[in-house]
Design a protein around this motif. Structure first.
Motif, PDB file in Angstrom:
ATOM      1  N   ASN A  41      -2.792 -52.734   6.579  1.00 26.59           N
ATOM      2  CA  ASN A  41      -2.690 -51.368   7.114  1.00 26.59           C
ATOM      3  C   ASN A  41      -2.584 -51.309   8.632  1.00 26.59           C
ATOM      4  OD1 ASN A  41      -4.671 -48.351   6.995  1.00 26.59           O
ATOM      5  ND2 ASN A  41      -2.514 -48.588   6.500  1.00 26.59           N
ATOM      6  N   HIS A  42      -2.742 -52.454   9.299  1.00 30.21           N
ATOM      7  CA  HIS A  42      -2.614 -52.539  10.756  1.00 30.21           C
ATOM      8  C   HIS A  42      -3.556 -51.570  11.477  1.00 30.21           C
ATOM      9  CE1 HIS A  42       0.879 -55.112  10.194  1.00 30.21           C
ATOM     10  NE2 HIS A  42       1.306 -54.240   9.304  1.00 30.21           N
ATOM     11  N   ARG A  43      -4.762 -51.391  10.912  1.00 28.84           N
ATOM     12  CA  ARG A  43      -5.694 -50.434  11.501  1.00 28.84           C
ATOM     13  C   ARG A  43      -7.094 -51.027  11.621  1.00 28.84           C
ATOM     14  NH1 ARG A  43      -4.395 -44.321   9.276  1.00 28.84           N
ATOM     15  NH2 ARG A  43      -2.147 -44.379   9.586  1.00 28.84           N
ATOM     16  N   ILE A  44      -7.926 -50.334  12.384  1.00 26.30           N
ATOM     17  CA  ILE A  44      -9.325 -50.719  12.572  1.00 26.30           C
ATOM     18  C   ILE A  44     -10.109 -49.466  12.941  1.00 26.30           C
ATOM     19  CG2 ILE A  44      -9.113 -51.253  15.041  1.00 26.30           C
ATOM     20  CD1 ILE A  44     -10.968 -53.663  14.554  1.00 26.30           C
ATOM     21  N   SER A  45     -11.410 -49.516  12.765  1.00 24.24           N
ATOM     22  CA  SER A  45     -12.314 -48.435  13.175  1.00 24.24           C
ATOM     23  C   SER A  45     -11.930 -47.113  12.504  1.00 24.24           C
ATOM     24  CB  SER A  45     -12.329 -48.317  14.707  1.00 24.24           C
ATOM     25  OG  SER A  45     -13.257 -47.355  15.139  1.00 24.24           O
ATOM     26  N   VAL A  46     -11.893 -46.019  13.275  1.00 21.04           N
ATOM     27  CA  VAL A  46     -11.734 -44.695  12.679  1.00 21.04           C
ATOM     28  C   VAL A  46     -10.403 -44.529  11.960  1.00 21.04           C
ATOM     29  CG1 VAL A  46     -13.346 -43.528  14.225  1.00 21.04           C
ATOM     30  CG2 VAL A  46     -10.950 -43.761  14.907  1.00 21.04           C
ATOM     31  N   THR A  47      -9.346 -45.227  12.409  1.00 26.23           N
ATOM     32  CA  THR A  47      -8.063 -45.093  11.727  1.00 26.23           C
ATOM     33  C   THR A  47      -8.084 -45.844  10.392  1.00 26.23           C
ATOM     34  OG1 THR A  47      -7.168 -46.961  13.003  1.00 26.23           O
ATOM     35  CG2 THR A  47      -6.786 -44.745  13.862  1.00 26.23           C
ATOM     36  N   GLN A  48      -8.759 -46.988  10.355  1.00 22.57           N
ATOM     37  CA  GLN A  48      -8.940 -47.711   9.089  1.00 22.57           C
ATOM     38  C   GLN A  48      -9.801 -46.891   8.130  1.00 22.57           C
ATOM     39  OE1 GLN A  48     -10.798 -51.550   9.596  1.00 22.57           O
ATOM     40  NE2 GLN A  48     -10.919 -51.960   7.412  1.00 22.57           N
ATOM     41  N   LEU A  49     -10.812 -46.226   8.658  1.00 23.49           N
ATOM     42  CA  LEU A  49     -11.681 -45.392   7.820  1.00 23.49           C
ATOM     43  C   LEU A  49     -10.896 -44.275   7.164  1.00 23.49           C
ATOM     44  CD1 LEU A  49     -14.620 -44.781   6.939  1.00 23.49           C
ATOM     45  CD2 LEU A  49     -14.834 -43.355   8.989  1.00 23.49           C
ATOM     46  N   GLU A  50     -10.015 -43.628   7.911  1.00 24.94           N
ATOM     47  CA  GLU A  50      -9.202 -42.565   7.329  1.00 24.94           C
ATOM     48  C   GLU A  50      -8.290 -43.120   6.236  1.00 24.94           C
ATOM     49  OE1 GLU A  50      -7.528 -39.324   6.016  1.00 24.94           O
ATOM     50  OE2 GLU A  50      -9.269 -39.328   7.340  1.00 24.94           O
ATOM     51  N   SER A  51      -7.799 -44.346   6.411  1.00 28.08           N
ATOM     52  CA  SER A  51      -6.975 -44.958   5.374  1.00 28.08           C
ATOM     53  C   SER A  51      -7.761 -45.136   4.076  1.00 28.08           C
ATOM     54  CB  SER A  51      -6.452 -46.313   5.846  1.00 28.08           C
ATOM     55  OG  SER A  51      -5.558 -46.166   6.921  1.00 28.08           O
ATOM     56  N   VAL A  52      -9.041 -45.476   4.193  1.00 25.34           N
ATOM     57  CA  VAL A  52      -9.895 -45.645   3.012  1.00 25.34           C
ATOM     58  C   VAL A  52      -9.990 -44.327   2.249  1.00 25.34           C
ATOM     59  CG1 VAL A  52     -12.250 -46.120   2.223  1.00 25.34           C
ATOM     60  CG2 VAL A  52     -11.206 -47.545   4.012  1.00 25.34           C
ATOM     61  N   PHE A  53     -10.267 -43.243   2.967  1.00 28.73           N
ATOM     62  CA  PHE A  53     -10.416 -41.956   2.285  1.00 28.73           C
ATOM     63  C   PHE A  53      -9.067 -41.410   1.795  1.00 28.73           C
ATOM     64  CE2 PHE A  53     -14.378 -41.813   4.974  1.00 28.73           C
ATOM     65  CZ  PHE A  53     -15.227 -42.047   3.908  1.00 28.73           C
ATOM     66  N   SER A  54      -7.987 -41.724   2.524  1.00 31.97           N
ATOM     67  CA  SER A  54      -6.661 -41.344   2.035  1.00 31.97           C
ATOM     68  C   SER A  54      -6.363 -42.061   0.726  1.00 31.97           C
ATOM     69  CB  SER A  54      -5.590 -41.684   3.079  1.00 31.97           C
ATOM     70  OG  SER A  54      -5.614 -40.787   4.159  1.00 31.97           O
ATOM     71  N   ALA A  55      -6.682 -43.360   0.687  1.00 31.25           N
ATOM     72  CA  ALA A  55      -6.453 -44.133  -0.540  1.00 31.25           C
ATOM     73  C   ALA A  55      -7.261 -43.566  -1.692  1.00 31.25           C
ATOM     74  CB  ALA A  55      -6.821 -45.594  -0.297  1.00 31.25           C
ATOM     75  N   TYR A  56      -8.491 -43.163  -1.416  1.00 28.40           N
ATOM     76  CA  TYR A  56      -9.344 -42.596  -2.470  1.00 28.40           C
ATOM     77  C   TYR A  56      -8.751 -41.290  -2.998  1.00 28.40           C
ATOM     78  CZ  TYR A  56     -13.421 -40.719  -4.890  1.00 28.40           C
ATOM     79  OH  TYR A  56     -14.253 -40.196  -5.841  1.00 28.40           O
ATOM     80  N   ARG A  57      -8.277 -40.436  -2.083  1.00 29.04           N
ATOM     81  CA  ARG A  57      -7.683 -39.169  -2.519  1.00 29.04           C
ATOM     82  C   ARG A  57      -6.427 -39.419  -3.353  1.00 29.04           C
ATOM     83  NH1 ARG A  57      -9.336 -37.624   2.802  1.00 29.04           N
ATOM     84  NH2 ARG A  57      -7.256 -38.036   3.651  1.00 29.04           N
TER      85      ARG A  57
END
Length: 287
Positions: free
Chosen positions: A115-131
């Motif tokens: 995902n090429h992300r870390i910290s708050v942007t990686q966190l949003e990816s986690v919740f996007s994936a869950y949704r």
């Protein structure tokens, strides 16, 4: 298919943030004076900061293959059919490459997202994936979405002390000494895979202003066509005091109202490289 979402604590995720079943995370290793600890299990941010005050040798590491496989095996044993695993950016750590190699033995049950992300942007990816999983998307579709939109995000960060950037070899001792005399604070940016210099500021106050200005510029240019409701701004930091964290959150909220703004502490694995009282901000597109 019953799909679980998993990540590592480089995202800043904590068990308090998980309100629904189906999200798991792997604690990242932190090394203090040669002793390895698991973030959030046997070392907290405050304990790490105390070690920093004592100028102990501190570094981060990546999970062992056994730890990662134990996480995945445990999730599958919990009754999930497939896993979307979102580690930190492959450009910032070898943990993503390790995960991709290990996932090859899981017959498609584990999809690793670079995902090429870390910290708050990686966190949003986690919740996007869950949704997306809750809406019925497959693991392949979730992986494809997150990788296609990996660069729809920016992070800016500034540090209060150059001690750990110097120890990590990102700046020379001479530059660190010069900056300390002039009270210069570097503002750095992460746009995908690399940590790059963005600007310099006199003091933390000016550095915060420059970070907010940078995100405003990104909002107007890179995300100019995206409506507010599809954007997320995250504030972050390695603050010793809760009042400092709340102050930074309020500052970011005031700058970007009415867009939603959340706060997530920078994890220990990142604090090892930026030290105490660093401040960060990110902007990202939501699914």
């Amino acid at each position: 298919m019953k799909i679980a979402i998993a990540t590592d604590t480089n995202s800043g995720i904590t068990k308090e943030m998980i309100r629904e079943p189906g999200i798991y995370f792997l604690p990242m290793p932190v090394i203090v004076d040669g002793q390895m600890y698991a973030e959030g299990i046997d070392i907290s941010s405050q304990q790490l900061y105390e070690a920093m005050k004592q100028h102990k040798e501190i570094s981060s590491s990546q999970p062992s293959p056994g730890q990662l496989m134990d996480l995945w095996d445990g999730i599958l044993q919990d009754g999930y059919d497939q896993i979307v695993y979102i580690p930190m950016s492959s450009g910032l750590s070898g943990s993503c490459a390790t995960a991709l190699q290990l996932a090859a033995d899981y017959d498609g049950k584990v999809q690793v997202v670079d995902n090429h992300r870390i910290s708050v942007t990686q966190l949003e990816s986690v919740f996007s994936a869950y949704r997306l999983a809750q809406q019925g998307y497959s693991v392949e579709e979730i992986k494809g979405y997150l990788e296609a939109h990996a660069y729809d995000a920016s992070i800016y960060i500034t540090v209060d002390s150059l001690e750990y950037l110097k120890k990590g070899g990102r700046i020379t001792p001479a530059v660190a000494a010069f900056a300390a005399v002039l009270n210069l604070k570097p503002v750095m940016t992460i746009q995908g895979d690399k940590l790059d210099a963005y600007a310099k500021a006199r003091g933390m106050r000016q550095a915060r202003v420059k970070m907010i200005e940078a995100v405003r510029k990104d909002r107007a240019t890179r995300f100019g066509e995206v409506p507010d409701e599809l954007l997320q701004v995250g504030a972050a930091g390695t603050f010793e005091e809760e009042a400092q964290a709340q102050s930074w959150l309020r500052e970011v909220q005031e700058a970007f109202a009415p867009m939603p703004v959340f706060y997530a502490p920078l994890p220990c694995s990142i604090a090892c490289h930026v030290g105490m009282n660093a401040a960060g901000i990110g902007i990202m597109k939501k699914e």
